[in-house]
Structure formats: structure tokens, C-alpha cells
Design an enzyme around this catalytic site. Structure first.
Site, PDB file in Angstrom:
ATOM      1  N   CYS A 130       0.803  -1.223   0.000  1.00 23.16           N
ATOM      2  CA  CYS A 130       0.000   0.000   0.000  1.00 23.16           C
ATOM      3  C   CYS A 130       0.837   1.274   0.000  1.00 23.16           C
ATOM      4  CB  CYS A 130      -0.935  -0.041   1.193  1.00 23.16           C
ATOM      5  SG  CYS A 130      -1.763  -1.630   1.321  1.00 23.16           S
TER       6      CYS A 130
ATOM      7  N   HIS B 255      -3.079   6.439   3.984  1.00 17.57           N
ATOM      8  CA  HIS B 255      -3.494   5.173   3.372  1.00 17.57           C
ATOM      9  C   HIS B 255      -4.779   4.699   4.052  1.00 17.57           C
ATOM     10  CE1 HIS B 255      -3.747   1.186   1.985  1.00 17.57           C
ATOM     11  NE2 HIS B 255      -3.294   0.626   3.080  1.00 17.57           N
TER      12      HIS B 255
ATOM     13  N   ASN C 203      -9.810  -1.252   1.507  1.00 13.98           N
ATOM     14  CA  ASN C 203      -8.374  -1.048   1.281  1.00 13.98           C
ATOM     15  C   ASN C 203      -8.064  -1.388  -0.182  1.00 13.98           C
ATOM     16  OD1 ASN C 203      -5.602  -1.171   1.157  1.00 13.98           O
ATOM     17  ND2 ASN C 203      -5.349  -2.379   3.028  1.00 13.98           N
TER      18      ASN C 203
HETATM   19  O1  UT7 Z   1      -2.674  -2.064   4.166  1.00 11.60           O
HETATM   20  C1  UT7 Z   1      -1.901  -3.034   4.821  1.00 11.60           C
HETATM   21  C2  UT7 Z   1      -2.704  -4.293   4.806  1.00 11.60           C
HETATM   22  N1  UT7 Z   1      -3.323  -4.707   6.010  1.00 11.60           N
HETATM   23  C3  UT7 Z   1      -3.772  -3.945   7.040  1.00 11.60           C
HETATM   24  O2  UT7 Z   1      -3.648  -2.764   7.127  1.00 11.60           O
HETATM   25  C4  UT7 Z   1      -4.446  -4.690   8.156  1.00 11.60           C
HETATM   26  C5  UT7 Z   1      -4.080  -4.163   9.529  1.00 11.60           C
HETATM   27  N2  UT7 Z   1      -4.806  -4.891  10.546  1.00 11.60           N
HETATM   28  C6  UT7 Z   1      -6.125  -4.711  10.760  1.00 11.60           C
HETATM   29  O3  UT7 Z   1      -6.749  -3.900  10.123  1.00 11.60           O
HETATM   30  C7  UT7 Z   1      -6.788  -5.545  11.853  1.00 11.60           C
HETATM   31  O4  UT7 Z   1      -5.800  -6.243  12.568  1.00 11.60           O
HETATM   32  C8  UT7 Z   1      -7.826  -6.546  11.262  1.00 11.60           C
HETATM   33  C9  UT7 Z   1      -9.044  -5.782  10.747  1.00 11.60           C
HETATM   34  C10 UT7 Z   1      -7.215  -7.387  10.156  1.00 11.60           C
HETATM   35  C11 UT7 Z   1      -8.313  -7.482  12.369  1.00 11.60           C
HETATM   36  O5  UT7 Z   1      -8.797  -6.730  13.468  1.00 11.60           O
HETATM   37  P1  UT7 Z   1      -8.328  -7.130  14.972  1.00 11.60           P
HETATM   38  O6  UT7 Z   1      -9.077  -6.273  15.889  1.00 11.60           O
HETATM   39  O7  UT7 Z   1      -6.825  -7.019  14.993  1.00 11.60           O
HETATM   40  O8  UT7 Z   1      -8.841  -8.619  15.105  1.00 11.60           O
HETATM   41  P2  UT7 Z   1      -7.995  -9.967  15.398  1.00 11.60           P
HETATM   42  O9  UT7 Z   1      -7.013 -10.253  14.324  1.00 11.60           O
HETATM   43  O10 UT7 Z   1      -7.490  -9.867  16.771  1.00 11.60           O
HETATM   44  O11 UT7 Z   1      -9.108 -11.085  15.302  1.00 11.60           O
HETATM   45  C12 UT7 Z   1     -10.184 -11.096  16.219  1.00 11.60           C
HETATM   46  C13 UT7 Z   1     -11.104 -12.267  15.902  1.00 11.60           C
HETATM   47  C14 UT7 Z   1     -10.405 -13.608  15.645  1.00 11.60           C
HETATM   48  O12 UT7 Z   1     -11.135 -14.592  16.322  1.00 11.60           O
HETATM   49  P3  UT7 Z   1     -10.647 -15.186  17.749  1.00 11.60           P
HETATM   50  O13 UT7 Z   1      -9.301 -15.795  17.472  1.00 11.60           O
HETATM   51  O14 UT7 Z   1     -10.559 -13.981  18.658  1.00 11.60           O
HETATM   52  O15 UT7 Z   1     -11.708 -16.139  18.109  1.00 11.60           O
HETATM   53  C15 UT7 Z   1     -10.589 -13.814  14.149  1.00 11.60           C
HETATM   54  O16 UT7 Z   1     -10.665 -15.173  13.807  1.00 11.60           O
HETATM   55  O17 UT7 Z   1     -11.900 -12.001  14.740  1.00 11.60           O
HETATM   56  C16 UT7 Z   1     -11.905 -13.154  13.896  1.00 11.60           C
HETATM   57  N3  UT7 Z   1     -12.096 -12.704  12.525  1.00 11.60           N
HETATM   58  C17 UT7 Z   1     -13.320 -12.465  12.004  1.00 11.60           C
HETATM   59  N4  UT7 Z   1     -14.548 -12.573  12.518  1.00 11.60           N
HETATM   60  C18 UT7 Z   1     -15.576 -12.230  11.737  1.00 11.60           C
HETATM   61  C19 UT7 Z   1     -11.158 -12.420  11.598  1.00 11.60           C
HETATM   62  N5  UT7 Z   1     -11.752 -11.994  10.466  1.00 11.60           N
HETATM   63  C20 UT7 Z   1     -13.090 -12.000  10.692  1.00 11.60           C
HETATM   64  C21 UT7 Z   1     -14.205 -11.665   9.919  1.00 11.60           C
HETATM   65  N6  UT7 Z   1     -15.434 -11.790  10.478  1.00 11.60           N
HETATM   66  N7  UT7 Z   1     -14.103 -11.207   8.647  1.00 11.60           N
END
Ligand code: UT7
Length: 326
Positions: free
Chosen positions: A113, A253, A283
């Protein structure tokens, strides 16, 4: 010789994918996506579209905005992690489709990005060495490259393109300063390995599903994105003797509204001084910054006299920031 921005363009496909569309396909919900990312919908390219066609659409918009034609362009840089093909580069295809002469073109790939702002850094240097008009494009067709069954990554992304015409004409905005940085120690935290030499595309990758597996440690990416975009913003302003209080609008971004809010707080800025459209487009990788810049100009959010700050972060990790004086 100073580098200026002479025109701004963007393109987003027509097809809208809502959070409810995702909830009907994978185990997710509008509530989860909205709370964790701020995204409400994104655009996906249709079958007859490609990285090249989207890049060309944004480029034509930018050329029109600059009151120029394809023959006026001296060089093309396309920032993309989702190129039309492995070889040749998307920029060569864009050159031919636009009807430019036999001008040099190159892709800046793999910067995730941060690609567009890095490409702007290169364009500024090229213009400073010898006056020329450079088309700089950020484009991603991510929906065709990643697994649409992986809820952890698929819901985050959308397809789009953005472009600027950079050159010597002082009509609209001067690129005062651009900085870029890379920390390859974090390279494995965000990867799309398949198709490269480490993991060549073959029947094995097809069977394992590796051919389109985007591997990401979201929390680590989140923390680094906030830190690097904030630090790069302060550094680029410092280089020109300015502070965040001099900035009229920040265009960060657009990956996640929570990341944008955290950067805004680090920089001590009010809501209205940070541009946000992640709820509409998700994104779109290297397209987010030039797309938002074009949108902000058309919406009248940027006017003469405004200092605008661009800041981006992506796989690599790469980051970059630019100070633009309108
Ligand atoms: O541009 C560069 C590219 N990437 C980024 O910028 C991404 C940067 N990171 C983020 O934006 C965030 O970390 C995310 C949006 C990807 C995730 O948010 P988070 O608050 O960090 O959530 P997490 O990774 O801690 O996951 C929380 C839970 C997990 O379940 P458990 O292990 O707590 O039971 C995931 O399995 O949410 C679950 N999960 C979902 N649930 C429903 C992951 N994706 C989804 C989904 N729907 N789509």
C-alpha cells in the site's frame, strides 16, 4: 527544478460488494467488519476489466484534469502488487493503450500500500534531474488475486486506481518533499508468496490453496502502520520546517478506520483535517492515496494555499510520506 502535480484522476469499478454480501458468503457480519475496520462496502472489477484497464481509466481522468494528452507524457510509473501479468510490466501495457510514444515505463511492485507514495518519490527525483512530465499511477485488482473464502483478509480489500500527472508546470501544487523507508525484517508478516520463485505456481499450489493465500499478522501490521505513518508524517514536515498545525488536510493510506484514527490522534489533528473514504472503497492498496487525493480535490476539500500531507504504509514493510503545497 521543482516537481509539481498538474492533474488528478481516479477510477473505481461499478460493482459494489456490501458487508452483507460478504456475510452471505463467509462466516462474518456487517457488525464485525464495521467495528474492526470501518468498511461498509468496496468495489470489485468486472470480468472484462483488468489492472491495465483500470489504470488507463484513472490516467485518462488525470490527463483530462491536467488539460494534457497522452503525447505529452514523458514517462510512466505504475505502482501495483496486482499486475496484469508477471512480465511485461503493467506500465508498458498502459503506455500502448493510452497511445503515448515510446517513452520509458516501469512498474514499482511489491511495496504494497506504500507503492504510490514511493513512486511519487521516484517521480520527484526524475523531474528534479531533468524537467519532464511523469504519469504516476497506483492500481490494484486485489479481488482476483486473493482467496475470497478467507474471511480474515478478503473482506478488507477492494479494487481501484488513482493517478497523478507530475511535472514542471507550477499551475496547481508543488511536491515540496517526499520521504520513503523500508524495514525488510518484517517482510514475512504480510506476504502473497505464490507465483514467485519461492513458491512457483503449479498444481501443488492449486491443491493446497497457496496460489492466492494472503498471509498477514493483522495486529502487527496495525501497530507498525500507525507508528510508521505517524513518524513519516512528522519527519517529512520537519524537513520543510513545518508541523502538523500547518497541515490543511492529511490523506493517509485507507486500510482501516481504526488505524486512521490512531494516526490522527498521534498527530494531534481534528477529524475534519483527515480524509477518510475507507467506508466506501475498503483497502485498495497502492490506489488508496491517489484515489482519495483526486476525490478530495474534486470535493473542494483542498484549495489554493493548502498544505496537504500524504502518508502510506504497506507490505515490506515500506512506508512513505509526502508534503504537497497547493
Ligand atoms: O494495508 C496493509 C494491509 N493490512 C492492514 O492494514 C491490516 C491491519 N490490521 C487490521 O486492520 C486488523 O488487525 C484486522 C481488521 C485485520 C483485524 O482486526 P483485529 O481487531 O486485529 O482482530 P484480530 O485479528 O485480533 O481477530 C479477532 C477475531 C479472531 O477470532 P478469535 O481468534 O478472537 O476467536 C478472528 O478469527 O476475529 C476473527 N475474525 C473475524 N470474525 C468475523 C477475523 N476476520 C473476521 C471476519 N469476520 N471477517
Amino acid at each position: 527544478m521543482a516537481a509539481h502535480l498538474m492533474g488528478f484522476g481516479r477510477y473505481a469499478p461499478e460493482r459494489i460488494i456490501t458487508n452483507d454480501d460478504w456475510a452471505a458468503r463467509v462466516d462474518t457480519s456487517d457488525e464485525w467488519i464495521t467495528q474492526r475496520t470501518g468498511i461498509k462496502r468496496r468495489r470489485f472489477a468486472d470480468d472484462d476489466e483488468s489492472t491495465m484497464t483500470m489504470a488507463v481509466a484513472a490516467a485518462e481522468h488525470a490527463l483530462k484534469d491536467a488539460d494534457l494528452v497522452a503525447g505529452d507524457i514523458d514517462e510512466i510509473i505504475v505502482a501495483t502488487d496486482t499486475p496484469e501479468m508477471m512480465t511485461p510490466d503493467t506500465a508498458a501495457l498502459v503506455q500502448h493503450q493510452l497511445g503515448c510514444g515510446n517513452i520509458p515505463t516501469y512498474d514499482l511492485g511489491g511495496s504494497g500500500c506504500a507503492g504510490f507514495v514511493q513512486a511519487l518519490d521516484v517521480a520527484k527525483a526524475r523531474i528534479t534531474v531533468a524537467p519532464k512530465t511523469v504519469l504516476v499511477i497506483g492500481v490494484e485488482l486485489i479481488s482476483r488475486m486473493i482467496s475470497l473464502d478467507d474471511r480474515a483478509t478478503a473482506v478488507l480489500f477492494g479494487d481501484a486506481a488513482g493517478a497523478v500527472v507530475a511535472g514542471p508546470s507550477a499551475a496547481r501544487a508543488e511536491v515540496l518533499e517526499v520521504i520513503s523507508g523500508t524495514d525488510g525484517a518484517h517482510a514475512e508478516i504480510l506476504t502473497l508468496a505464490a507465483g514467485g520463485t519461492r513458491n512457483p505456481f503449479n498444481s501443488g499450489s492449486l491443491e493446497s490453496g497457496d496460489y492466492n493465500r494472503l498471509v498477514m499478522d493483522g495486529r502487527k501490521v496495525f501497530v507498525e502502520a500507525v507508528r510508521r505513518m505517524s513518524e513519516a508524517s512528522v519527519e517529512v514536515l520537519d524537513r520543510i520546517g513545518k508541523t502538523t498545525s500547518d497541515v490543511a488536510l492529511v490523506i493517509p493510506h485507507q486500510a482501516n478506520k481504526r488505524i486512521i484514527d490512531a494516526v490522527r490522534k498521534q498527530l494531534g489533528l481534528a477529524d475534519e483535517r483527515v480524509y477518510v473514504n475507507v467506508h466506501e472503497y475498503g483497502n485498495t492498496g497502492s490506489a488508496t492515496v491517489p484515489f482519495a487525493l483526486s476525490e478530495a480535490v474534486d470535493e473542494g476539500r483542498i484549495g489554493p494555499g493548502d498544505l496537504v500531507l500524504l502518508t502510506a504504509f504497506g507490505a515490506g514493510f515500506h512506508w512513505a510520506a509526502a508534503a504537497i503545497q497547493f
